[in-house]
Design an enzyme around this catalytic site. Structure first.
Site, PDB file in Angstrom:
ATOM      1  N   LYS A  70      -1.612  -8.217   3.824  1.00  0.00           N
ATOM      2  CA  LYS A  70      -1.432  -8.231   5.277  1.00  0.00           C
ATOM      3  C   LYS A  70      -2.760  -8.197   6.032  1.00  0.00           C
ATOM      4  O   LYS A  70      -2.832  -8.567   7.188  1.00  0.00           O
ATOM      5  CB  LYS A  70      -0.563  -7.045   5.704  1.00  0.00           C
ATOM      6  CG  LYS A  70      -1.242  -5.689   5.589  1.00  0.00           C
ATOM      7  CD  LYS A  70      -0.408  -4.633   6.326  1.00  0.00           C
ATOM      8  CE  LYS A  70      -1.149  -3.333   6.521  1.00  0.00           C
ATOM      9  NZ  LYS A  70      -1.341  -2.546   5.300  1.00  0.00           N
ATOM     10  N   HIS A 198      -1.785   6.579   1.241  1.00  0.00           N
ATOM     11  CA  HIS A 198      -2.683   5.707   2.009  1.00  0.00           C
ATOM     12  C   HIS A 198      -3.334   6.576   3.075  1.00  0.00           C
ATOM     13  O   HIS A 198      -2.674   7.093   3.953  1.00  0.00           O
ATOM     14  CB  HIS A 198      -1.893   4.550   2.624  1.00  0.00           C
ATOM     15  CG  HIS A 198      -2.754   3.559   3.361  1.00  0.00           C
ATOM     16  ND1 HIS A 198      -4.055   3.288   2.998  1.00  0.00           N
ATOM     17  CD2 HIS A 198      -2.498   2.779   4.434  1.00  0.00           C
ATOM     18  CE1 HIS A 198      -4.559   2.388   3.819  1.00  0.00           C
ATOM     19  NE2 HIS A 198      -3.639   2.067   4.706  1.00  0.00           N
ATOM     20  N   GLU A 275      -5.149  -0.141  -3.306  1.00  0.00           N
ATOM     21  CA  GLU A 275      -4.716  -1.312  -2.536  1.00  0.00           C
ATOM     22  C   GLU A 275      -5.676  -1.483  -1.384  1.00  0.00           C
ATOM     23  O   GLU A 275      -5.555  -0.802  -0.364  1.00  0.00           O
ATOM     24  CB  GLU A 275      -3.331  -1.080  -1.943  1.00  0.00           C
ATOM     25  CG  GLU A 275      -2.230  -0.841  -2.932  1.00  0.00           C
ATOM     26  CD  GLU A 275      -1.036  -0.232  -2.215  1.00  0.00           C
ATOM     27  OE1 GLU A 275      -0.273  -1.002  -1.637  1.00  0.00           O
ATOM     28  OE2 GLU A 275      -0.894   0.986  -2.229  1.00  0.00           O
TER      29      GLU A 275
HETATM   30  C1  LIG Z   1      -2.443  -1.987   4.864  1.00  0.00           C
HETATM   31  C2  LIG Z   1      -2.355  -1.167   3.656  1.00  0.00           C
HETATM   32  C3  LIG Z   1      -3.480  -0.986   2.847  1.00  0.00           C
HETATM   33  C4  LIG Z   1      -4.841  -1.561   3.171  1.00  0.00           C
HETATM   34  O1  LIG Z   1      -5.521  -0.811   4.106  1.00  0.00           O
HETATM   35  P1  LIG Z   1      -7.061  -1.119   4.427  1.00  0.00           P
HETATM   36  O2  LIG Z   1      -7.441  -0.051   5.368  1.00  0.00           O
HETATM   37  O3  LIG Z   1      -7.144  -2.472   5.020  1.00  0.00           O
HETATM   38  O4  LIG Z   1      -7.777  -1.027   3.129  1.00  0.00           O
HETATM   39  C5  LIG Z   1      -3.331  -0.226   1.713  1.00  0.00           C
HETATM   40  N1  LIG Z   1      -2.150   0.335   1.374  1.00  0.00           N
HETATM   41  C6  LIG Z   1      -1.048   0.170   2.132  1.00  0.00           C
HETATM   42  C7  LIG Z   1       0.214   0.816   1.732  1.00  0.00           C
HETATM   43  C8  LIG Z   1      -1.124  -0.570   3.298  1.00  0.00           C
HETATM   44  O5  LIG Z   1      -0.036  -0.708   4.034  1.00  0.00           O
END
Ligand SMILES: *Cc1c(COP(=O)(O)O)cnc(C)c1O
Length: 460
Positions: A70, A198, A275
């Site tokens: 995304k 996250h 991620e």
């Molecule tokens: C969007 C998202 C990420 C990526 O976040 P960044 O700050 O761009 O690294 C990682 N994990 C999840 C679950 C996300 O929704």
């Protein structure tokens, strides 16, 4: 090479020529276009992404990176990351379709969204995507019904009160509710295989990762106790994407490595994933935007900067992109994009208080204020660096909504490095080896990025 990316996907940048030269060529071409229509566009240095991956491998050798689609789903980005061997973290069906269309196997895809549409869960089931995340009972029940063979990752809340974008209000199960959720999963014959979190983006305290890793350890114990075979720890994203971030990536990595050694030591049989979105793409993308309108605004208020005769005048420029488009990070991440001018102004040129606005006719579409810029003209190009994250939409891929053109470039050195690192990876012992091509890719790419640039920030 795995064959996801080929030389025809990008402009090969030879020695002595930089991606900025390329950008200049393109703006010149665009300005001379017969239609007189000017559209914002990106130049993406794929070598910068390659460099990020080498740095990742060096700093977090125990962690297997997944890319959060995304963040930037443009094709060149997906292909270079696929070529680098990354897995992909998808938030919905469109993203899963997209990465499957470029040939990513289902085993390398995580459907990591704690609120999923039932139709999208069914899509995952049908296409063999088995790793799904959840943080509440309802979500668990939905997956149990539509995708009983799924392997669930329990997403836990983090202390993100210091992050720029806080997510735990919306996402993540509290530690207190985890035992109940794990028991519930057991009763509905759903397999829980791990824990994710996250941290949110722009978190100024790397200890947040350590705290969440410690929390995850507790949840691993609960799960194991209840008979789940827990073997995946997913560290999420939030890693900085720009050089000179408040907390450096290396610093975060070192905190993570210590926490892993403590709570998930080597040989414990747990597969550690992350991620990452912005980390990979932010610095790779440079945006060129055209000034489409301009007006002078005089303020009646006496200015404090009396010595500056221009203080009471502000020049308002309108760009053809604003916060409802490419500059949405101004609203969401609180960033202040700083333009670089195409033409370096001479020292005698006076500067004026200036602000940059998007094309919308409302009071929110402000891209940047309080800049001191030389006089600009309609038709001038402004260049913004570090524009790779959360700016490029899906539109470009589905031929849908109006999307910005992206020209991909890579230096030959980075291309060679990319090809070489794909020799059969032998993780542990080779971690150092894998990094070797980096040192050369790094130098060259760095010189590529340096140009005679003028940063208004320096005279603000
Ligand atoms: C969007 C998202 C990420 C990526 O976040 P960044 O700050 O761009 O690294 C990682 N994990 C999840 C679950 C996300 O929704």
């Amino acid at each position: 090479m795995a064959g996801y990316l080929s030389e025809s996907d990008f402009v090969m940048v030879e020695e002595g020529f930089s991606t900025r030269d390329l950008l200049e060529e393109l703006t010149l071409g665009a300005s001379q276009a017969a239609t007189g229509e000017v559209a914002a566009f990106f130049v993406a240095d794929l070598g910068a992404i390659v460099r990020k991956q080498f740095c990742f491998l060096k700093c977090l050798p125990r962690v297997r990176p997944f890319y959060a689609v995304k963040c930037n789903s443009s094709l060149g980005v997906l292909k270079v990351l696929a070529e680098l061997g990354l897995g992909f973290s998808c938030a919905n069906k469109a993203e899963m379709e997209l990465v499957q269309r470029i040939g990513i196997p289902a085993s390398k895809i995580i459907y990591a969204n704690p609120c999923k549409q039932i139709a999208h869960i069914k899509y995952a089931a049908k296409h063999g995507i088995r790793l799904l995340s959840f943080d509440n009972e309802m979500e668990l029940a939905k997956v149990a019904k539509s995708h009983p063979g799924a392997r669930m990752v329990l997403c836990i809340a983090t202390d993100d009160s210091h992050s720029l974008s806080c997510l735990s209000m919306q996402f993540g199960a509290s530690l207190k509710s985890c035992r109940h959720l794990l028991a519930k999963a057991k009763r509905s014959h759903m397999e829980v295989v791990g824990v994710s979190f996250h941290i949110g983006s722009g978190c100024p305290d790397p200890q947040a990762y350590a705290q969440s890793i410690a929390d995850a350890r507790l949840v691993f114990e609960m799960g194991t106790e209840l008979g789940h075979r827990m073997h995946i720890l997913d560290l999420g994203g939030g890693f900085p994407g720009i050089e000179g971030a408040k907390v450096r990536f290396e610093e975060i990595a070192s905190v993570i490595n210590s926490a892993l050694d403590l709570y998930f030591p080597e040989g414990c049989g747990v597969d550690i994933l992350a991620e990452l979105g912005r980390y990979y793409v932010t610095s790779a993308f440079t945006l060129a935007v055209n000034v489409i309108a301009k007006k002078e605004v005089f303020s009646d208020q006496p200015s404090r900067e009396e010595e500056n005769s221009f203080a009471s005048k502000t020049i308002v420029y309108h760009l053809e992109e604003g916060v409802y488009g490419i500059f949405n990070s101004v609203l969401f991440d609180n960033t202040c994009p700083t333009p670089i001018l195409q033409k370096k102004p001479s020292t005698e040129q006076p500067s004026y208080s200036s602000s940059l606005w998007g094309p919308a006719l409302d009071g929110y579409d402000c891209v940047a204020e309080g800049l001191w810029l030389p006089q600009l003209h309609v038709g001038d190009w402004l260049v913004f660096e570090n524009m790779g994250a959360y700016t490029v939409g899906m539109g470009s891929l589905f031929g849908g909504a109006q999307a910005c053109r992206v020209t991909y470039a890579m230096s030959r050195v980075a291309w060679e490095a990319l090809r070489r690192q794909l020799l059969p990876p032998e993780p542990e012992e080779d971690a150092e080896d894998v990094c070797k091509p980096l040192s050369c890719g790094w130098e060259i790419t760095d010189t590529l990025c340096v140009g005679p640039v003028f940063t208004p920030a320096s005279i603000m």
